[in-house]
Write a protein that holds these residues in place. Structure first.
Motif, short mmCIF file in Angstrom:
data_model
loop_
_atom_site.label_atom_id
_atom_site.label_comp_id
_atom_site.label_asym_id
_atom_site.label_seq_id
_atom_site.Cartn_x
_atom_site.Cartn_y
_atom_site.Cartn_z
N SER A 173 52.78 35.11 42.16
CA SER A 173 52.26 34.74 42.32
C SER A 173 50.91 35.07 41.29
N ASP A 174 50.31 35.59 41.01
CA ASP A 174 49.65 36.77 39.97
C ASP A 174 48.14 35.82 40.49
N ASP A 175 48.31 35.44 41.38
CA ASP A 175 46.37 35.45 42.40
C ASP A 175 45.80 36.51 43.01
N VAL A 176 44.87 37.17 42.65
CA VAL A 176 43.97 38.04 42.35
C VAL A 176 43.57 38.38 44.04
N ASP A 177 43.27 37.35 44.70
CA ASP A 177 42.62 36.88 45.95
C ASP A 177 44.01 37.31 46.49
N LYS A 178 44.97 36.73 45.94
CA LYS A 178 46.16 36.79 47.20
C LYS A 178 46.96 38.09 47.62
N ILE A 179 46.64 39.04 46.12
CA ILE A 179 46.92 39.91 45.26
C ILE A 179 46.17 41.79 46.33
N VAL A 180 45.06 41.03 46.36
CA VAL A 180 44.26 41.85 46.88
C VAL A 180 44.16 42.08 48.05
N ASP A 181 44.14 41.24 48.95
CA ASP A 181 44.91 40.93 50.31
C ASP A 181 46.30 41.77 51.18
N VAL A 182 47.65 41.99 50.12
CA VAL A 182 48.23 42.49 49.63
C VAL A 182 47.88 43.85 49.94
N TYR A 183 47.18 44.41 49.13
CA TYR A 183 47.01 46.28 48.97
C TYR A 183 46.12 46.47 50.03
N LEU A 184 45.00 45.73 50.56
CA LEU A 184 44.07 46.09 51.14
C LEU A 184 44.67 46.41 52.69
N PRO A 185 43.96 47.90 53.61
CA PRO A 185 44.46 47.69 54.90
C PRO A 185 44.05 46.99 56.09
N GLU A 186 44.18 46.86 56.69
CA GLU A 186 43.87 46.32 57.47
C GLU A 186 42.35 46.50 58.14
N GLU A 187 41.93 47.44 57.90
CA GLU A 187 40.59 47.33 58.56
C GLU A 187 39.91 47.90 56.70
N ALA A 188 40.37 47.35 56.06
CA ALA A 188 39.34 47.05 54.81
C ALA A 188 39.26 45.31 54.45
N LYS A 189 39.54 44.93 55.43
CA LYS A 189 39.44 43.43 55.39
C LYS A 189 37.89 42.52 54.83
N ASP A 190 36.97 43.63 54.99
CA ASP A 190 35.61 43.16 55.57
C ASP A 190 35.17 43.11 53.30
N TYR A 191 35.82 44.00 52.89
CA TYR A 191 35.75 44.22 51.77
C TYR A 191 36.88 43.47 50.31
N GLU A 192 37.23 42.48 51.63
CA GLU A 192 38.42 41.53 50.42
C GLU A 192 37.56 40.42 49.39
N GLN A 193 36.75 40.22 50.07
CA GLN A 193 36.11 39.43 49.20
C GLN A 193 35.35 40.43 47.77
N LEU A 194 34.74 40.80 47.60
CA LEU A 194 34.21 42.18 46.57
C LEU A 194 35.08 42.21 46.19
N ILE A 195 36.10 42.98 46.32
CA ILE A 195 37.18 43.43 44.97
C ILE A 195 37.81 42.52 44.19
N ALA A 196 38.24 41.68 45.29
CA ALA A 196 38.77 40.32 44.31
C ALA A 196 38.21 39.89 43.31
N VAL A 197 36.59 39.61 43.42
CA VAL A 197 35.70 40.56 42.59
C VAL A 197 35.55 40.75 41.43
N ALA A 198 35.67 42.23 41.75
CA ALA A 198 35.92 43.09 41.11
C ALA A 198 36.94 43.60 40.11
N MET A 199 38.09 42.67 40.73
CA MET A 199 39.44 43.10 39.39
C MET A 199 39.14 41.56 38.62
N LYS A 200 38.46 41.20 39.26
CA LYS A 200 38.79 39.41 38.77
C LYS A 200 37.61 39.80 37.08
N THR A 201 36.88 40.34 37.53
CA THR A 201 35.33 41.02 36.32
C THR A 201 36.80 41.63 35.43
#
Length: 292
Positions: free
Chosen positions: A131-159
């Motif tokens: 889908s090339d949706d950054v939010d969805k791709i970040v969710d695929v790659y992050l380990p379960e214990e890293a979900k608190d960082y999902e939104q920040l990492i998505a912002v970083a990748m989009k930037t």
């Protein structure tokens, strides 16, 4: 991002060379995805049906969609859906490869199944990547214990995609301490009940490339001037994240002045979510750690 993720796999598996991959990326902007490729990818037509329509196109002055509807392979509604997907990044990359005779429409399904199995993906995760949706791709790659960082990492990748390299991508994500072993730009953010430490760490040239793109200066080495530009990029990312929190949840984060060091910055006393990022074919790490 999807083009780099799939392209890296094709290079790992020996299907593409680095030169062929870079050529495909360069050609993506000029590619218009053929309806036949989209139709087969979507499961609306078989490869044999698409090839038949392509042959008919060569001898009559009609569009692919019109011929496919006449043959009963597609409906008008399906043609409309396919036309809307002609700007799809995944399909555009595949089309660029097909144009250079590096892959055929008939091979795509098998290659993507191999990719899914090699990367241990579910069908849903594969579709999220395509889908090339950054939010969805970040969710695929992050380990379960890293979900608190999902939104920040998505912002970083989009930037990074918007300001540095439109083909920037995630290579992997893991939880680990961060030690001062390479040049690094770091910034802290503080809220009422939490403190964040975020940093960019050089691996093999990507942080220097990012600093050059963002600072609009051709830095030759990752010296203090280049790291200052990298720190400003970090400040931009953190500012966008803090603004999104303020707007969406009413939370407030204060950004402290960024710092940098050519020897690295040590925050190994806490476990961070470390994302390996590819920029222009090179690597750096984006690390983030939060204390409550």
């Amino acid at each position: 991002m999807v083009e780099s993720i799939i392209g890296n796999y094709l290079m790992e598996s020996g299907r593409l060379t680095q030169q062929q991959f870079r050529a495909a990326l360069d050609k993506m902007d000029a590619v218009r995805v053929k309806l036949g490729l989209i139709a087969v990818s979507e499961g609306f037509m078989t490869f044999a049906q698409a090839e038949e329509v392509n042959r008919l196109q060569a001898i009559c002055d009609k569009r692919f969609g019109d011929i496919a509807v006449e043959k009963g392979y597609l409906t008008d509604e399906q043609v409309g859906k396919l036309l809307k997907r002609q700007g799809d990044a995944y399909l555009t990359f595949i089309q660029a490869l097909e144009n250079d005779k590096l892959i055929t429409i008939g091979e795509v399904s098998n290659v993507m199944e191999e990719f899914k199995l090699n990367k241990c993906l579910t069908n849903t995760e594969l579709e999220d990547i395509k889908s090339d949706d950054v939010d969805k791709i970040v969710d695929v790659y992050l380990p379960e214990e890293a979900k608190d960082y999902e939104q920040l990492i998505a912002v970083a990748m989009k930037t990074l995609i918007r300001l540095v390299d439109r083909h920037a991508s995630i290579i992997k994500a893991e939880m680990k301490p961060v030690q001062a072993t390479a040049p690094m730009a770091v910034q802290e953010m503080e809220g009422e009940a939490e403190k964040w430490t975020n940093g960019f760490k050089e691996v093999n040239g990507a942080l220097l490339t990012a600093a050059s793109f963002f600072g609009q200066e051709d830095f030759e080495t990752l010296d203090e001037d280049a790291l200052d530009a990298a720190a400003e990029l970090m400040n931009c990312i953190n500012g966008l994240y803090a603004s999104s929190l303020s707007g969406n949840r009413g939370s407030f984060l204060e950004l402290l002045p960024p710092k940098y060091d050519v020897e690295g910055v040590d925050f190994s006393d806490q476990t961070a979510c470390v994302v390996t990022v590819q920029i222009d074919g090179k690597l750096c790490e984006f690390a983030t750690a939060k204390r409550i």
